[in-house]
Structure formats: C-alpha cells, structure tokens
Design an enzyme around this catalytic site. Structure first.
Site: not given
Ligand code: DQA
Length: 154
Positions: A10, A97, A99
């Site tokens: 996504n 990692e 986010h």
């Molecule tokens: C994410 C946080 C995840 O929980 C979520 O499912 C995403 C995006 C972020 O970049 O904040 O798809 O990885």
C-alpha cells in the site's frame, strides 16, 4: 556503499492513501527523496516496492552479495511477518526499519514489529525524513564496522 530500500504493501498509494496519516506526497516523490538523501551521502541505492510478502522475502534474499545494507518499511507486514524477520536474519545484513507514522501512538496491534527484531534501529513518525535518517545511520554503522575490522579483511 550500496543500499537496498524496500517498501511494503500500500505504500505505492502514498498521496492517495490516508493523507492525514501518511502525507500528500506520492511514492515516486518518496523514491526521489531517498535517491537524493543517498546521493548526498555518496551511497548507491536501489528502491523497490511490493504488495506481496514473498516478493519482499525474495528481494531481501537478493540483497545478499549485491547490497551492503537494507532500509525497509514493511508496512502492514511489520506486524505479522515472521518470514520477513527470518529473511533479514538469513542474509544477516545490517538493516534499519522505517515507518512514516508513529506506530507506537496508533492502534495497539501496530506496536508489534517482527522485522525490527533483526534491525539495528527502528525510526518512526518522521515522515519522509525518517528514510534520510536511516541512510545516515546505516552508513555510520557500516563505516564503524569497517574501521573495527582487521586490516586483512579490508
Ligand atoms: C506504516 C505503518 C504500518 O502500521 C502500516 O500498516 C503501513 C505504513 C508506516 O509507514 O507508518 O502500511 O509502515
């Protein structure tokens, strides 16, 4: 120095997807931002995105021998994927990692990260800037590891 940057499911819909959480910029703009951050640090980069867990596993395996480190935003697979954790452990490359959002300040199920167990750091809640921080951190980690290595291994 060469990095593989992986983005999970996504994230190809950035700009459209929940802009209040993930911002108005697109995935292509994210790639341009990462390429610029890497160029500033003199790092080569390959950016890949997939909506499929097995493809992400294949890409991590493919980093063995072709990249010095991995930056990954596993997106929703963060909270479910033992396969991605195991792939990171298998290749044993330093990984960070990232986010975009602060996963610890959202729903409780987002507080668990399997891949983070095989990463040297997790950066969250900084938007695109988190990827630039990851580039600098991974580079510093690799340079420190190089200078700690015995002369014969250089
Ligand atoms: C994410 C946080 C995840 O929980 C979520 O499912 C995403 C995006 C972020 O970049 O904040 O798809 O990885």
């Amino acid at each position: 120095m060469k990095f593989l940057v992986l983005n999970g499911p996504n994230l190809n819909l950035l700009g459209v997807r929940e802009p209040g959480i993930y911002g108005a910029q697109t995935y292509n703009q994210l790639v341009a931002f990462i390429q610029d951050a890497c160029a500033q640090e003199g790092v080569e980069v390959v950016c890949r995105q997939s909506n499929h867990e097995g493809v992400l596993v294949d890409l991590i395996q493919g980093a063995l021998g072709s990249a010095d480190g991995i930056i990954l935003n596993p997106a929703a697979y963060t909270h479910t994927s033992v396969a991605i954790l195991d792939a990171l452990k298998a290749v044993a490359l330093p990984a960070v990692e990232v986010h975009l959002s602060d996963i610890d300040a959202r729903e409780p199920f987002r507080r668990v990260s399997y891949p983070a167990m095989a990463c040297i750091a997790q950066i969250k809640g900084q938007g695109f800037e988190g990827y630039a921080q990851a580039v600098r951190l991974l580079k510093a980690h690799l340079l420190a590891a190089q200078s700690a290595a015995p002369e014969v291994n250089r």
